[in-house]
Write a protein that holds these residues in place. Structure first.
Motif, PDB file in Angstrom:
ATOM      1  N   GLU A  91     -49.599  28.123   7.978  1.00  0.00           N
ATOM      2  CA  GLU A  91     -50.764  27.566   7.080  1.00  0.00           C
ATOM      3  C   GLU A  91     -50.731  26.656   7.189  1.00  0.00           C
ATOM      4  O   GLU A  91     -52.271  26.085   7.397  1.00  0.00           O
ATOM      5  N   CYS A  92     -50.232  25.902   8.701  1.00  0.00           N
ATOM      6  CA  CYS A  92     -51.056  24.604   9.248  1.00  0.00           C
ATOM      7  C   CYS A  92     -51.923  25.036   9.945  1.00  0.00           C
ATOM      8  O   CYS A  92     -52.600  24.200  10.624  1.00  0.00           O
ATOM      9  N   VAL A  93     -50.980  25.788  10.603  1.00  0.00           N
ATOM     10  CA  VAL A  93     -52.474  26.275  11.303  1.00  0.00           C
ATOM     11  C   VAL A  93     -53.693  26.537  11.034  1.00  0.00           C
ATOM     12  O   VAL A  93     -54.676  26.021  11.889  1.00  0.00           O
ATOM     13  N   GLU A  94     -54.034  27.474   9.572  1.00  0.00           N
ATOM     14  CA  GLU A  94     -55.000  27.660   8.858  1.00  0.00           C
ATOM     15  C   GLU A  94     -55.349  26.582   8.483  1.00  0.00           C
ATOM     16  O   GLU A  94     -56.970  25.629   8.848  1.00  0.00           O
ATOM     17  N   LYS A  95     -54.806  25.457   7.906  1.00  0.00           N
ATOM     18  CA  LYS A  95     -55.130  24.068   7.289  1.00  0.00           C
ATOM     19  C   LYS A  95     -56.256  23.597   7.988  1.00  0.00           C
ATOM     20  O   LYS A  95     -56.983  23.023   8.452  1.00  0.00           O
ATOM     21  N   GLY A  96     -55.782  23.272  10.278  1.00  0.00           N
ATOM     22  CA  GLY A  96     -56.161  22.310  10.912  1.00  0.00           C
ATOM     23  C   GLY A  96     -57.459  23.037  11.329  1.00  0.00           C
ATOM     24  O   GLY A  96     -58.364  23.036  11.950  1.00  0.00           O
ATOM     25  N   LEU A  97     -57.542  24.641  11.432  1.00  0.00           N
ATOM     26  CA  LEU A  97     -58.645  25.102  11.562  1.00  0.00           C
ATOM     27  C   LEU A  97     -59.827  25.353  10.881  1.00  0.00           C
ATOM     28  O   LEU A  97     -61.005  24.679  11.405  1.00  0.00           O
ATOM     29  N   MET A 149     -66.464  22.691  23.240  1.00  0.00           N
ATOM     30  CA  MET A 149     -65.472  22.718  23.150  1.00  0.00           C
ATOM     31  C   MET A 149     -63.996  22.980  23.393  1.00  0.00           C
ATOM     32  O   MET A 149     -64.492  24.321  22.547  1.00  0.00           O
ATOM     33  N   ILE A 150     -63.000  23.931  23.771  1.00  0.00           N
ATOM     34  CA  ILE A 150     -62.328  24.519  23.423  1.00  0.00           C
ATOM     35  C   ILE A 150     -60.815  24.014  23.811  1.00  0.00           C
ATOM     36  O   ILE A 150     -59.705  23.602  24.678  1.00  0.00           O
ATOM     37  N   PHE A 151     -59.831  24.230  22.316  1.00  0.00           N
ATOM     38  CA  PHE A 151     -58.583  23.927  22.452  1.00  0.00           C
ATOM     39  C   PHE A 151     -57.809  23.816  22.140  1.00  0.00           C
ATOM     40  O   PHE A 151     -58.165  25.558  21.393  1.00  0.00           O
ATOM     41  N   THR A 152     -55.938  24.100  21.637  1.00  0.00           N
ATOM     42  CA  THR A 152     -55.396  24.929  21.028  1.00  0.00           C
ATOM     43  C   THR A 152     -54.953  24.170  19.608  1.00  0.00           C
ATOM     44  O   THR A 152     -54.906  22.685  20.165  1.00  0.00           O
ATOM     45  N   ILE A 153     -54.367  25.529  18.618  1.00  0.00           N
ATOM     46  CA  ILE A 153     -53.706  23.994  17.687  1.00  0.00           C
ATOM     47  C   ILE A 153     -52.467  24.669  17.406  1.00  0.00           C
ATOM     48  O   ILE A 153     -52.411  26.557  17.482  1.00  0.00           O
ATOM     49  N   GLU A 154     -51.252  23.946  18.592  1.00  0.00           N
ATOM     50  CA  GLU A 154     -49.582  24.715  17.927  1.00  0.00           C
ATOM     51  C   GLU A 154     -48.852  23.960  17.582  1.00  0.00           C
ATOM     52  O   GLU A 154     -47.963  23.229  18.661  1.00  0.00           O
ATOM     53  N   PRO A 155     -49.317  23.362  16.428  1.00  0.00           N
ATOM     54  CA  PRO A 155     -47.946  22.559  15.822  1.00  0.00           C
ATOM     55  C   PRO A 155     -46.624  22.848  16.395  1.00  0.00           C
ATOM     56  O   PRO A 155     -46.546  24.588  16.272  1.00  0.00           O
ATOM     57  N   MET A 156     -45.908  22.350  16.244  1.00  0.00           N
ATOM     58  CA  MET A 156     -44.206  22.224  16.470  1.00  0.00           C
ATOM     59  C   MET A 156     -44.039  21.869  14.625  1.00  0.00           C
ATOM     60  O   MET A 156     -43.698  19.947  14.919  1.00  0.00           O
ATOM     61  N   VAL A 157     -43.319  22.980  14.068  1.00  0.00           N
ATOM     62  CA  VAL A 157     -42.612  21.944  13.104  1.00  0.00           C
ATOM     63  C   VAL A 157     -41.741  22.628  12.851  1.00  0.00           C
ATOM     64  O   VAL A 157     -40.522  23.333  13.241  1.00  0.00           O
ATOM     65  N   ASN A 158     -40.595  21.400  12.464  1.00  0.00           N
ATOM     66  CA  ASN A 158     -39.251  21.610  12.464  1.00  0.00           C
ATOM     67  C   ASN A 158     -38.741  21.378  10.712  1.00  0.00           C
ATOM     68  O   ASN A 158     -39.559  20.601   9.818  1.00  0.00           O
TER      69      ASN A 158
END
Length: 291
Positions: A171-177, A239-248
């Motif tokens: 969901e974090c990735v989706e919110k960021g997107l 621009m092309i980049f990654t969305i890849e949060p590491m969530v602990n």
């Protein structure tokens, strides 16, 4: 920005058009933001239409590889077996696994289980067990162009706590997107990611972020997921980049395994999750290239 281009010179993007008919207005807009004190991309971070099409071909393989892993991953298999799946599918489709021998990394994919945050090295000694969560991070080179994405997999009967961590991280990735739009900022995306993680009681790793990708494995800009809206680099089409949060689940502190200098763990040994997508900024929003 790059060196001065005459208005009647060929555009830097390779379109064959005169600069004044192609990217002059685009570049002027970027300069306007730079003059306001914002961090802006240079031409090397903006992919041309031809480059984008070639990068998409690499992404097709990247997606197929993770689909293949999804079809076969199960309790009782070793992470070395996952590595073989990735190598075989990538090469079968004409690609090269980007991690293999990258700065000394010995395998074709990263396999990060439970408290491993990222860069887990596949091994015959690591066996997937019922209740594990694992991130499989695959990266592909095809005809010299790079793609990169990762997915989480829940093995068997995963605890509700771990399953929620996996779901919230996605969901974090989706919110960021949702915040990736031209003429906004990377910080808009980063804040959306961070806020959703914190709202659910989690912490986001600060030291490790995303990156530009396409012509190289890792390019500028570096992408933070603990940033503030209105800050970080200006987003522009191409621009092309990654969305890849590491969530602990616990602390955001991490450490590197001193034995292999690759594997990164949570400092408190509580679980971590990560999903990674590769996104293109378009004229009217964004396009997911790999997932």
């Amino acid at each position: 920005m790059s060196k001065k281009i005459g208005r009647n010179d060929p555009c830097w993007c390779g379109s064959g058009k005169k600069y004044k008919k192609c990217h002059e207005e685009f570049d002027s807009k970027i300069v306007h933001y730079a003059n306001m004190g914002h961090e802006v991309p240079d031409h090397s971070m903006i992919k041309t239409p031809e480059q984008i099409e070639r990068i998409k071909e690499s992404c097709k393989i990247n997606i197929a590889v993770l689909d293949y892993v999804a079809e076969n991953i199960k309790a009782g298999m070793t992470t070395e077996e996952i590595d073989k799946l990735v190598y075989e599918k990538t090469t079968e489709m004409g690609g090269i696994p980007a991690p293999l021998n990258y700065e000394g990394f010995p395998k074709s994919v990263c396999t990060s289980i439970n408290e491993v945050v990222c860069h887990g090295i596949p091994s015959d000694d690591v066996i997937l067990k019922d209740g594990d969560i694992i991130n499989v991070d695959a990266s592909t080179i095809y005809n010299g162009y790079f793609s990169d994405s990762s997915r989480m997999f829940c093995i068997g009967n995963v605890s509700e706590e771990k399953r929620k961590l996996v779901e919230v991280t996605k969901e974090c990735v989706e919110k960021g997107l949702e915040m990736v739009k031209p003429w906004t900022f990377l910080g808009d995306m980063g804040q959306a990611v961070h806020e959703h993680a914190v709202k659910n009681g989690y912490k986001v790793v600060r030291e490790i972020g995303g990156h530009g990708v396409g012509l190289e494995f890792h390019e500028d800009p570096w992408v933070s997921y603990v940033s503030k809206a209105g800050e970080e680099m200006l987003l522009v089409p191409g621009m092309i980049f990654t969305i890849e949060p590491m969530v602990n689940m616990g602390t955001d502190k991490v450490f590197v395994d001193e034995k292999d200098n690759w594997t990164i763990y949570t400092a408190d040994r509580q679980p971590s999750a990560q999903w990674e997508i590769m996104v293109l900024v378009t004229e009217d929003g964004h396009e997911i290239l790999s997932y």
